[in-house]
Structures are given as structure tokens and as C-alpha cells.
Enzyme design. Sequence first.
Site, PDB file in Angstrom:
ATOM      1  N   LYS A  79     -39.311 -11.230  15.825  1.00 17.58           N
ATOM      2  CA  LYS A  79     -40.024 -11.791  16.975  1.00 17.58           C
ATOM      3  C   LYS A  79     -39.470 -11.155  18.242  1.00 17.58           C
ATOM      4  O   LYS A  79     -38.253 -10.912  18.343  1.00 17.58           O
ATOM      5  CB  LYS A  79     -39.798 -13.307  16.973  1.00 17.58           C
ATOM      6  N   SER A 154     -44.829 -20.727  18.644  1.00 10.55           N
ATOM      7  CA  SER A 154     -44.855 -19.474  19.361  1.00 10.55           C
ATOM      8  C   SER A 154     -44.657 -18.233  18.491  1.00 10.55           C
ATOM      9  O   SER A 154     -44.988 -17.137  18.928  1.00 10.55           O
ATOM     10  CB  SER A 154     -43.777 -19.487  20.452  1.00 10.55           C
ATOM     11  N   SER A 178     -41.999 -23.799  16.399  1.00  8.15           N
ATOM     12  CA  SER A 178     -42.518 -22.434  16.577  1.00  8.15           C
ATOM     13  C   SER A 178     -42.435 -21.523  15.364  1.00  8.15           C
ATOM     14  O   SER A 178     -42.995 -20.428  15.391  1.00  8.15           O
ATOM     15  CB  SER A 178     -41.824 -21.756  17.763  1.00  8.15           C
TER      16      SER A 178
END
Lengths: 490, 100
Positions: A79, A154, A178
Site C-alpha cells: 500500500k 482505504s 481499512s
Amino acid sequence: MSTDYLKTDITSLHDDLVNKKTTAAQLAADTLAAIDSKDKKTNAFITVAPEVAEKQAAAADEKGIGAADTLAGIPIALKDNIITNGVKTTAASKILNNFIPVYDATVATRLQQAGAVLVGKTNLDEFAMGSSTENSHYGNTHNAWALDRVPGGSSGGSAAAVAAGEVVAALGSDTGGSIRQPAAFNGIFGIKPTYGRVSRWGLIAFGSSLDQIGVLTRRVKDSAIVLQQIAGHDDNDDTSLPDPVPDYLAALDGNIKGMRIAIPEEYLGEGVAQGVRDVIEKAVDTLKKLGATVDTVSLPHTKYAVPTYYLIASSEASSNLQRFDGIRYGYRAEDVKNLEDVYVRSRSEGFGDEVKRRIMLGTFSLSAGFYDAYFNKAAKVRHLIQDDFTNVFADYDLIVGPTTPTPAFKIGEKVDDPVTMYMNDILTIPANLAGIPAASVPAGLVDGLPVGLQLMAKPLGEATIFKTADAFERTTEFYKQVPTAMKGDN
Amino acid sequence: MIDRDQVAHVAGLAKLQFTDQELTAFTKQMEDIMAMADQLNEVDVGDTTPLYQVTDLKNVFREDKPVLWQTRDQLLENVPEKQNGLIKVPSILDNGEGEA
């Protein structure tokens, strides 16, 4: 391309590498080709790093891959809020548009030491603030099952990349759901470990008392293999736990006979869609058939989790994000008049709206006259939420329920309504507030969209989660399904 | 309840600036968010202590010894404007219009 990540797993890839049926260089090339073709649909990546991938793969081949090197030569995505030496890291923000870190996050270092190959950086909501990956400066990511729907957030880029078969595994971060929510929305497995189990060194901070790095994969075993490598104490993170990391793979024996499972009544309430409830009830039946006992319990403060979380996470964020001032790195506004102007204009031009909302909420709840009424009150309710879990775990090994109240929603549907968007996280936030490990395992489909079963355990109970999720996966074999929007691609 | 003046005040504390239009939109959204936050008023917390962190760790110490880590050049790599190995910033005092 010759490697189809929708039909394989880390163990099979590892066997092929050890038996020289393939090479790390070949796997890296296959992965870059898969990203090249599939990312046109998903937009899961912000940065693809072919030079780094090729170099790390060549190093893995050169060194030789033995039977014990379970991650050597395996391509992995991170990420884009996890910093990587020499590879642009943006946190999906304009304010870090030109930021090239000069050191690696601990998880990146540990993956490299294990011989894993970094292929790129995945999309997210700016600074991990959001539940749909719509708050990215670099465009929306699309759900691998329905391209007009959000991938969740997210860690939406990591989830879509894994679900679409662009990579076999990706790291994400989870502050209020997330990892688990995008895993649920994309029909894959995602685990948020116990707070402190994985070092946060090099994770761009959002809510420091809540943030935790975890893993997104299609298969439970793959997740255990990756977590094994990245978990454990780190001198660079004083909040990382000193406890030894158990052998997670040893827990995957498929046997959950006698497992004491609790299902909170608050997790099947009226806010949860009927279709989701049906899938979860069926999943609970499966767990019973596997020999677990299941009782209904109560986590009475669940309904206060969302306001508690938004006050605490935003307060911590408003403090953490003070460092973005346009001086030492990142975006600096042009044509400024004085130093104050550098701060205000760089921040106002560099941050997106959701980040500004959270900074404002946090600044307000920490400000003189409001601290006790908001921040401190939330910290007390947080204690009650943790107590709820402690009470249930006195008698149970695991708490299960849906990961999300609904399956993936349409892109654009909630983006202008922050409160509705926040309520979407009601079932995932409690685990972060309490610091306990939690995961989402695919449980079935509603109208063609995946639904996740959430599994929560007591602190450091990751092995219990892996054991149960693995037994469940062996029964459902959900991983055999190809995401709708990816059919005909291979 | 939070009003427009309070939102503008908080923006100043947070080193953010908004146009009039943005301020109107943010005020409405902040009102909604604070209404949600006010749900916590109904919780009787009694003598519950605040929970700020969830590890049971306390006072984690380490030896204070220097380690060779990164060079000055590396640390300055991402600086937007620099001169002679130093970070360059505009004058702290207002230069007024049109001055370099």
C-alpha cells in the site's frame, strides 16, 4: 502470461521456484504483465516498479531459493502509505506527489530479507482516510467484481490488485477497517493483526493508537506465510509487542471442533442488509457443522464505536499531519509571501477535502474548552468498548459477524455525505479501538457481490483466526471463483 | 453545535484556509459530524478511565547511542528548496507584494 494468480497460491509458486519450474525473474515478468493488462480495469496501482522488481528477482535467483525460503522470489505489492527506499510513496496525496523516501519501512525490509519482490505501490484513500478509495489524488480504484463499484478502502488498491489476480499478496494498513472492509468487498482474505504485532516504523501515520499493518491475499495460508515474516518486535517502534511470534502455519489443521464462537446481536441489527445477514447465518451454520459451538452475545457499546473512533482517529491525525508543512519534503506552494504562507497554502493546496475534514474535526476536539467533552469522552467510551470485548473473551475463543453492513456500493454514491460513509465502518472499527486482531474471510455472494465474514480474537489470537478461516475456506472454496469483472481476461 | 466562526477559527489553528464557499460546505459537514459525535453524551461513563493506548507497555527504554544512519545529502533529497546544504524558506516577516 504464464502465471495466473487466480489459480495458484504462494505455496505452489514456492514449490515451482524450488523445483526450478520457474524463476523469480519469470514470476516478476509475469506479474508486471498481469498488472499491465488488468490494472487498466482496476487502477489498483499508483506506482509500478519494474526496475526494482527485476533487480530484486534477479537477486533472489542469484542467491538460490531453498525449501525454507517460503517468500523468496514471490512478488508482493505494498500500500502506498508504506515507505519504500527509492520508490515514490505518496499516501495517495498531492502533498507527497514528489516524495521519494530515503529508507524502508520495517515491513519492506523484512519482506526483502525474506527474498520477496516488490512490484509496486497500491492506491488508497488519501492518508488512509476513507472507506472507498475515492479520496485518492490518483483516481478511483474499481472493484474486481463490478467495475462501477468501489473496492472499499482505504486499502482498496491492495484488495483489488489481489482479487483481480495482479499479485498473489499485498500489504495494507487498517485503522478502522481499512484492510477488512476492502477484503470483504473484493471477496478475498484480509487480516488486521493485534495492535503492535507488526511494526509501524515507516507506515505514514494516521491514527497512531489504532494503525496496524496487515496482509491481503486470496488464500488464508498465504496470509499466514506473509504475516509470519513481518510480525514481531522492532526496536524502531516502541509500541511493537515483545511477545514471540507463534508458528501460524502449525495452526492450519482444519480442525475447529470445540471452538467457542460468539456472535454479537448488535452485528446482525437492522442496519445490516438482509442479504448480508443471510450469508452470515449460512456461514455460522458451516462453522457449527465443523464442530464449533456458537452462542449469541452482546457488545452493548457497539453503536457508539463510530463517533468514538472519528474523534480519536481524527485527533491523532490532526497531530500527525502537522508535519506536512512544505518545508522539508513534499509539496510547497508557489509565490508565497512569508513562512506562515508556506504552511497554510502548502497544506490547503496539498490536502484533499476528507483529510481537511479530519484535521478540522481533530483540531476542534483537542482544542481548549472542547477536549474533555470530545476527545477525553471518546477515550472513556473506548475503554467501555474494550471492556465489552474482554467480557466476551472470558468465555469465548472467537467473535464472528459480518465485516460490513452491505456489499460494495456504487462509485460516487456516498462520497458527498461523510456521516453515511463513516457509518459503513461500524462493524470493523470496534476491533481497532480495542486493539484486538480481526480478519475478513469471503463467505458468499449477494447479487453477485462478495460478503465477508469477520473473525475477531483476543489480543495475539491471530493463530485462532487463521485456524478458523482456513477450516472455513476448505469448506466454502470461495477462492475458486473468478471475480465477475475479470472473467475472460486470462 | 459548531458555527461558521468556530470553523474558521479551527481552520486557523490547523493552518488551513478556505474560500467562503468551502467554509459554507465545511460548516454544514462539520455540523453533521459533531451531531454524530454528540451521541456520546448519552453514554454514562461513570468513573471509567480514558483509554489512550491499548498495549500494556509502559516506559519503553533503550540505550541512547548514536548510530550511523543516513547522510546529510540523503536527508536533504526531498527538500523543495535548498542552498549550500541548508533548507531554504521564505522570510518569516511579510515581504509584501512583488519582492523576491
